[in-house]
Design a protein around this motif. Structure first.
Motif, PDB file in Angstrom:
ATOM      1  N   ASP A   1       0.814  -1.190   0.091  1.00  0.00           N
ATOM      2  CA  ASP A   1      -0.047  -0.069  -0.127  1.00  0.00           C
ATOM      3  C   ASP A   1       0.827   1.043  -0.005  1.00  0.00           C
ATOM      4  N   GLY A   2       2.293   1.159  -0.119  1.00  0.00           N
ATOM      5  CA  GLY A   2       3.068   2.236  -0.141  1.00  0.00           C
ATOM      6  C   GLY A   2       3.376   2.797   1.248  1.00  0.00           C
ATOM      7  N   VAL A   3       3.214   1.838   2.106  1.00  0.00           N
ATOM      8  CA  VAL A   3       3.387   2.463   3.713  1.00  0.00           C
ATOM      9  C   VAL A   3       4.835   1.541   4.102  1.00  0.00           C
ATOM     10  N   ILE A   4       5.505   2.529   4.627  1.00  0.00           N
ATOM     11  CA  ILE A   4       6.663   2.038   5.230  1.00  0.00           C
ATOM     12  C   ILE A   4       6.618   1.677   6.822  1.00  0.00           C
ATOM     13  N   ASP A   5       6.818   0.597   7.257  1.00  0.00           N
ATOM     14  CA  ASP A   5       6.961   0.241   8.861  1.00  0.00           C
ATOM     15  C   ASP A   5       8.301   0.632   9.389  1.00  0.00           C
ATOM     16  N   LEU A   6       8.161   1.274  10.469  1.00  0.00           N
ATOM     17  CA  LEU A   6       9.298   1.881  10.906  1.00  0.00           C
ATOM     18  C   LEU A   6      10.262   0.829  11.474  1.00  0.00           C
ATOM     19  N   PRO A   7      11.560   0.929  11.602  1.00  0.00           N
ATOM     20  CA  PRO A   7      12.699   0.207  12.121  1.00  0.00           C
ATOM     21  C   PRO A   7      12.272   0.073  13.733  1.00  0.00           C
ATOM     22  N   ASP A   8      12.322  -1.219  14.362  1.00  0.00           N
ATOM     23  CA  ASP A   8      12.196  -1.305  15.725  1.00  0.00           C
ATOM     24  C   ASP A   8      13.487  -1.443  16.525  1.00  0.00           C
ATOM     25  N   ARG A   9      14.560  -1.515  15.754  1.00  0.00           N
ATOM     26  CA  ARG A   9      15.987  -1.457  16.516  1.00  0.00           C
ATOM     27  C   ARG A   9      16.296  -0.339  17.066  1.00  0.00           C
ATOM     28  N   PRO A  10      17.267  -0.360  18.136  1.00  0.00           N
ATOM     29  CA  PRO A  10      17.596   0.803  18.790  1.00  0.00           C
ATOM     30  C   PRO A  10      18.533   1.804  17.856  1.00  0.00           C
ATOM     31  N   GLY A  11      18.466   3.064  18.191  1.00  0.00           N
ATOM     32  CA  GLY A  11      19.122   3.987  17.221  1.00  0.00           C
ATOM     33  C   GLY A  11      18.303   4.319  16.132  1.00  0.00           C
ATOM     34  N   HIS A  12      18.931   5.058  15.096  1.00  0.00           N
ATOM     35  CA  HIS A  12      17.954   5.412  14.122  1.00  0.00           C
ATOM     36  C   HIS A  12      17.669   4.255  12.878  1.00  0.00           C
ATOM     37  N   GLY A  13      18.315   3.017  13.207  1.00  0.00           N
ATOM     38  CA  GLY A  13      17.703   1.708  12.399  1.00  0.00           C
ATOM     39  C   GLY A  13      18.216   1.925  11.037  1.00  0.00           C
ATOM     40  N   VAL A  14      19.341   2.377  10.658  1.00  0.00           N
ATOM     41  CA  VAL A  14      19.970   2.327   9.543  1.00  0.00           C
ATOM     42  C   VAL A  14      21.336   1.747   9.366  1.00  0.00           C
ATOM     43  N   PRO A  15      21.593   0.581   9.706  1.00  0.00           N
ATOM     44  CA  PRO A  15      22.608  -0.023   9.723  1.00  0.00           C
ATOM     45  C   PRO A  15      23.602  -0.165   8.403  1.00  0.00           C
ATOM     46  N   LEU A  16      24.647   0.129   8.281  1.00  0.00           N
ATOM     47  CA  LEU A  16      25.130   0.019   6.877  1.00  0.00           C
ATOM     48  C   LEU A  16      26.215  -1.228   6.953  1.00  0.00           C
ATOM     49  N   ASP A  17      26.222  -1.489   5.528  1.00  0.00           N
ATOM     50  CA  ASP A  17      27.165  -2.795   5.301  1.00  0.00           C
ATOM     51  C   ASP A  17      28.403  -2.409   5.042  1.00  0.00           C
ATOM     52  N   THR A  18      29.344  -2.952   6.145  1.00  0.00           N
ATOM     53  CA  THR A  18      30.645  -2.389   6.039  1.00  0.00           C
ATOM     54  C   THR A  18      31.487  -3.082   4.871  1.00  0.00           C
ATOM     55  N   ASP A  19      31.349  -4.099   4.544  1.00  0.00           N
ATOM     56  CA  ASP A  19      31.881  -4.630   3.290  1.00  0.00           C
ATOM     57  C   ASP A  19      31.601  -3.867   1.915  1.00  0.00           C
ATOM     58  N   ALA A  20      30.252  -3.473   1.817  1.00  0.00           N
ATOM     59  CA  ALA A  20      29.883  -2.799   0.744  1.00  0.00           C
ATOM     60  C   ALA A  20      30.502  -1.069   0.492  1.00  0.00           C
ATOM     61  N   LEU A  21      30.596  -0.700   1.988  1.00  0.00           N
ATOM     62  CA  LEU A  21      31.178   0.657   2.095  1.00  0.00           C
ATOM     63  C   LEU A  21      32.697   0.337   1.668  1.00  0.00           C
ATOM     64  N   ALA A  22      33.577  -0.699   1.998  1.00  0.00           N
ATOM     65  CA  ALA A  22      34.907  -0.792   1.605  1.00  0.00           C
ATOM     66  C   ALA A  22      34.866  -0.849   0.246  1.00  0.00           C
ATOM     67  N   THR A  23      34.074  -1.507  -0.495  1.00  0.00           N
ATOM     68  CA  THR A  23      33.855  -1.638  -1.971  1.00  0.00           C
ATOM     69  C   THR A  23      33.962  -0.430  -2.657  1.00  0.00           C
ATOM     70  N   TYR A  24      33.207   0.531  -1.972  1.00  0.00           N
ATOM     71  CA  TYR A  24      32.587   1.710  -2.778  1.00  0.00           C
ATOM     72  C   TYR A  24      33.427   2.712  -2.290  1.00  0.00           C
ATOM     73  N   GLU A  25      34.352   2.714  -1.187  1.00  0.00           N
ATOM     74  CA  GLU A  25      35.015   3.768  -0.759  1.00  0.00           C
ATOM     75  C   GLU A  25      35.878   4.380  -1.671  1.00  0.00           C
ATOM     76  N   TRP A  26      35.724   5.955  -1.775  1.00  0.00           N
ATOM     77  CA  TRP A  26      36.092   6.868  -2.638  1.00  0.00           C
ATOM     78  C   TRP A  26      37.632   7.472  -2.251  1.00  0.00           C
ATOM     79  N   THR A  27      38.631   6.739  -2.932  1.00  0.00           N
ATOM     80  CA  THR A  27      39.985   7.038  -2.513  1.00  0.00           C
ATOM     81  C   THR A  27      40.633   7.898  -3.598  1.00  0.00           C
TER      82      THR A  27
END
Length: 369
Positions: free
Chosen positions: A343-369
């Motif tokens: 229905d186009g509705v987003i359920d909010l993450p219930d984990r502590p914090g802002h709930g946007v964990p980042l993928d460290t492997d993906a960050l390493a892949t795309y780090e701008w050096t």
């Protein structure tokens, strides 16, 4: 609790093919990523879209802001915000440095939520546990005609959205009116159509000529008909057309947003938490707007904006981009991105914090050096 480390670095996410809006063509998306770590083992992360300036944002965090933060209590978000802002005011106030402050402030609130064991939307007020979204797209590509544009909008309807947004302003007023007419015909009269010009028109005359050409197709709002600094021109457009102006994605601090409202330049505000100064400042903007019954429809960054919208009473929609449309690519580095339901509705993450964990492997892949 003390801050023991602040780390910031840029990432660069390539797009498979160039994509354009009214006044720019992009081949990649870059973001500055900031981590704040504490002596009690808590780690918070913040980020901001760089528009090719992510390395500069990250450098500002490490060279200018980190010395202000080490040894401080990360839960003192109000005090630390003012120390960062006041400490760079001579060379900052908006733009690059405010984006740098935004990344830090978002990370601090992430730490605060984790330390409290509460998700961000509940920590900030807990107004709702789900929020409506709209499907954002309608960008320009060389091979993309009316049929492809119609097909894109059909896809959004099939995903369950009743609200869609498209870009306007790259072509002539007559050509753009044909594009808008095609989309309205495709989505029908009962669904909501939003338009975004990305500040392309340089005068009220030019903006009004275009906006009036779109009026027969019943747009709900026109976003950024002129550039954000032309506040009086924006107010002229907002007053002269029969549907509202929405703006604010490039704006910073509550004072500038107050000017947009007080001058009549905007009926709907679009603060971006990664641009306007972080969560601390975003809340001030939203609460100021609530006093005037002005609605908030934040720009981009749906993963965190969903939780922020769930904390306030005057939230309208979250902007959502489908990754396979190859326009916004940040979900490539998000470990568990939010997604609208049928229905186009987003359920909010219930984990502590802002709930946007980042993928460290993906960050390493795309780090701008």
């Amino acid at each position: 609790m003390e801050i023991t480390a602040v780390e910031s670095f840029p990432i660069k996410l390539p797009l498979e093919s160039p994509v354009s809006f009214s006044n720019r063509t992009l081949t990649f998306r870059d973001h500055a990523i900031t981590y704040v770590r504490t002596d009690e083992g808590h780690e918070g992360v913040g980020y901001s879209l760089g528009y090719e300036g992510a390395p500069l944002v990250a450098e500002a965090v490490e060279s200018l802001l980190r010395p202000m933060l080490l040894g401080e209590d990360p839960r003192d978000t109000e005090r630390l915000w003012h120390e960062m802002y006041d400490g760079t005011v001579q060379i900052g106030r908006t733009g690059l440095l405010l984006r740098a402050i935004s990344t830090v402030d978002i990370a601090l609130w992430d730490v605060k939520g984790k330390a409290a064991g509460e998700p961000l939307h509940r920590l900030l007020g807990g107004h709702s546990t789900s929020v409506p979204s709209y499907a954002s797209g309608g960008y320009y590509r060389d091979e993309k005609g009316h049929e492809a544009l119609r097909g894109e909008m059909r896809r959004y309807l099939d995903e369950g959205h009743d609200v869609v947004k498209m870009k306007v302003g790259r072509l002539s007023a007559a050509e753009e009116a044909e594009r808008v007419a095609a989309v309205r015909d495709e989505i029908g009269d009962d669904r909501t159509l939003l338009l975004d010009a990305n500040g392309v028109w340089e005068s009220s005359t030019e903006a009004l000529r275009n906006c009036r050409a779109f009026a027969p197709y019943d747009p709900y709002f026109i976003e950024e008909p002129v550039m954000i600094d032309r506040v009086e021109t924006m107010a002229t457009v907002n007053d002269a057309i029969d549907y509202p102006v929405a703006t604010g994605e490039l704006e910073g601090t509550r004072h500038n947003f107050a000017r947009l409202v007080d001058s009549g330049a905007a009926t709907i505000l679009q603060p971006d938490v990664t641009v306007c100064g972080g969560i601390t400042e975003w809340l001030k903007i939203a609460n100021y707007a609530a006093a005037y019954d002005v609605q908030i429809a934040p720009h981009y960054n749906w993963n965190i904006h969903a939780s922020l919208l769930g904390a306030i009473e005057n939230g309208l929609w979250v902007e959502y981009f489908y990754r396979d449309m190859d326009v916004k690519a940040f979900d490539d580095v998000v470990a568990d991105p939010v997604r609208p339901d049928d229905d186009g509705v987003i359920d909010l993450p219930d984990r502590p914090g802002h709930g946007v964990p980042l993928d460290t492997d993906a960050l390493a892949t795309y780090e701008w050096t």
